[in-house]
Design a protein around this motif. Structure first.
Motif, PDB file in Angstrom:
ATOM      1  N   GLY A  48       0.830  -1.197   0.000  1.00 35.67           N
ATOM      2  CA  GLY A  48       0.000   0.000   0.000  1.00 35.67           C
ATOM      3  C   GLY A  48       0.867   1.250   0.000  1.00 35.67           C
ATOM      4  O   GLY A  48       1.763   1.402  -0.833  1.00 35.67           O
ATOM      5  N   ASP A  49       0.655   2.129   0.970  1.00 37.12           N
ATOM      6  CA  ASP A  49       1.431   3.361   1.066  1.00 37.12           C
ATOM      7  C   ASP A  49       2.720   3.175   1.857  1.00 37.12           C
ATOM      8  O   ASP A  49       3.528   4.110   1.945  1.00 37.12           O
ATOM      9  N   ALA A 245      -0.982  -4.149   6.776  1.00 41.49           N
ATOM     10  CA  ALA A 245      -1.990  -3.778   5.780  1.00 41.49           C
ATOM     11  C   ALA A 245      -1.969  -2.267   5.574  1.00 41.49           C
ATOM     12  O   ALA A 245      -1.937  -1.491   6.530  1.00 41.49           O
ATOM     13  N   SER A 246      -1.979  -1.874   4.303  1.00 43.49           N
ATOM     14  CA  SER A 246      -2.060  -0.461   3.946  1.00 43.49           C
ATOM     15  C   SER A 246      -2.712  -0.365   2.580  1.00 43.49           C
ATOM     16  O   SER A 246      -2.295  -1.050   1.637  1.00 43.49           O
ATOM     17  N   GLY A 247      -3.757   0.455   2.470  1.00 45.34           N
ATOM     18  CA  GLY A 247      -4.469   0.554   1.205  1.00 45.34           C
ATOM     19  C   GLY A 247      -4.959  -0.811   0.761  1.00 45.34           C
ATOM     20  O   GLY A 247      -5.590  -1.536   1.539  1.00 45.34           O
ATOM     21  N   ASN A 248      -4.635  -1.185  -0.476  1.00 44.80           N
ATOM     22  CA  ASN A 248      -5.011  -2.505  -0.984  1.00 44.80           C
ATOM     23  C   ASN A 248      -3.928  -3.553  -0.757  1.00 44.80           C
ATOM     24  O   ASN A 248      -4.073  -4.701  -1.186  1.00 44.80           O
ATOM     25  N   GLY A 249      -2.848  -3.178  -0.090  1.00 45.94           N
ATOM     26  CA  GLY A 249      -1.736  -4.096   0.122  1.00 45.94           C
ATOM     27  C   GLY A 249      -1.809  -4.796   1.463  1.00 45.94           C
ATOM     28  O   GLY A 249      -2.291  -4.236   2.450  1.00 45.94           O
ATOM     29  N   LYS A 250      -1.295  -6.022   1.489  1.00 45.17           N
ATOM     30  CA  LYS A 250      -1.283  -6.786   2.733  1.00 45.17           C
ATOM     31  C   LYS A 250      -0.192  -7.846   2.638  1.00 45.17           C
ATOM     32  O   LYS A 250       0.025  -8.444   1.582  1.00 45.17           O
TER      33      LYS A 250
END
Length: 330
Positions: A48-49, A245-250
């Protein structure tokens, strides 16, 4: 279509050697002397970010012990190593902390063996500080150090070679269950002689050097925004993994749910000699890996080959690690 067989390859090699001996042939000259060392070890990717920097502490290689796996024979373990194209007489264990840059904080998860290990003759561990600097990260700028559990390859690097704070400006966060166990005098008195007594003493020396100034954290809660602590006991009573987890990332940061994957990913029922409670460690491993497979989470492994990032798949009664390819961009 041109085919190449072994005879052709050998013939080509022989021809090359003959040509090198012909009258008038110039001797080959190496452009540089042999260097004898590797590049700095770090690798970056985004969640994510957030930016993750994987920083190797090195790897330890040693003769295969009789009981590296306590419920499998040495011959079985050697055969598994050979199946993965590894020396069946030796084990190589990587050590791989990570730094999470949230944009406002630099957060180190686990510390490796530390600078003192790097000063030993022929040292192959203790490289975290040097590799952090090579990656452009000053240890003095680390805001938080999060510890997954209290084994030497995860906590010894809290101190530098002078036994001073390696991360002088960092808050040190530890699992509450792990802290309670290793600081309990009763648990220490009941610990078996040898390795376990040694761990109690070394852990207390490290945390006494910090004046026991730590912040305990709980399972199933965020340690920092976006990083949730997951209880994965068995390896130690308070062993902890994480979901970042950040944004759509994990990504799942598995700490020591397994040791080296070429033994314990494909054989989740094998109990490592370092697992304090082998049965519980196995149950945790299967539960955790089933969840990772079901949710298709990438996994970051402390003892996976560098940079330790991959995907897991079911494979018979076990699992298969599919390393993620090197990405030239972040």
């Amino acid at each position: 279509m041109t085919g190449i067989n072994r005879r052709m390859m050998l013939a080509g090699a022989a021809a090359g050697a003959t040509a090198a001996m012909l009258p008038g042939a110039k001797p080959a000259r190496a452009a540089l002397p042999l260097q004898g060392k590797q590049n700095p070890g770090w690798y970056r990717y985004k969640v994510g970010d957030y930016e993750v920097t994987v920083v190797t502490d090195g790897a330890g290689t040693f003769p295969l012990p009789d009981k590296f796996v306590v419920n499998a024979s040495k011959d079985q373990v050697a055969a598994e190593l050979a199946k993965h194209h590894l020396d069946p007489a030796k084990i190589t264990v990587p050590f791989t902390p990570i730094v999470i840059n949230t944009g406002s904080k630099l957060v180190l998860i686990d510390t490796g063996y530390g600078e003192e290990a790097a000063k030993k003759p022929n040292a192959t561990t203790g490289q975290v500080t040097a590799n952090l600097k090579a990656a452009g990260i000053d240890p003095a700028n680390i805001d938080i150090v999060i510890i997954s559990h209290f084994h030497g390859d995860h906590v010894n690097g809290l101190l530098n070679a002078e036994k001073k704070l390696a991360y002088p400006n960092a808050e040190v966060m530890v699992p509450a269950v792990e802290w309670k166990y290793w600081t309990d005098d009763g648990e220490m008195s009941r610990a078996p002689e040898g390795r376990m007594q040694g761990l109690f003493k070394s852990n207390r020396a490290i945390f006494d050097a910090l004046n026991r100034k730590v912040t305990p954290y709980e399972w199933n809660k965020e340690v920092i925004p976006g990083l949730t602590a997951i209880g994965t006991p068995g390896h130690t009573p308070g062993h902890t993994s994480y979901v970042l987890a950040s944004g759509n990332g994990k990504v799942f940061i598995q700490s020591d749910v397994t040791n080296v994957p070429f033994l314990f990913v494909s054989n989740p029922g094998w109990h490592a000699g370092y697992d304090q409670d082998g049965d519980l460690a196995e149950a945790t491993r299967r539960k955790t890996y089933d969840m990772i497979v079901a949710e298709k989470l990438p996994v970051q492994g402390f003892h996976y080959p560098f940079p330790g990032l991959g995907h897991l798949e079911k494979a018979g009664d076990g699992y298969r690690l599919v390393p993620m390819p090197w990405n030239p961009v972040i």
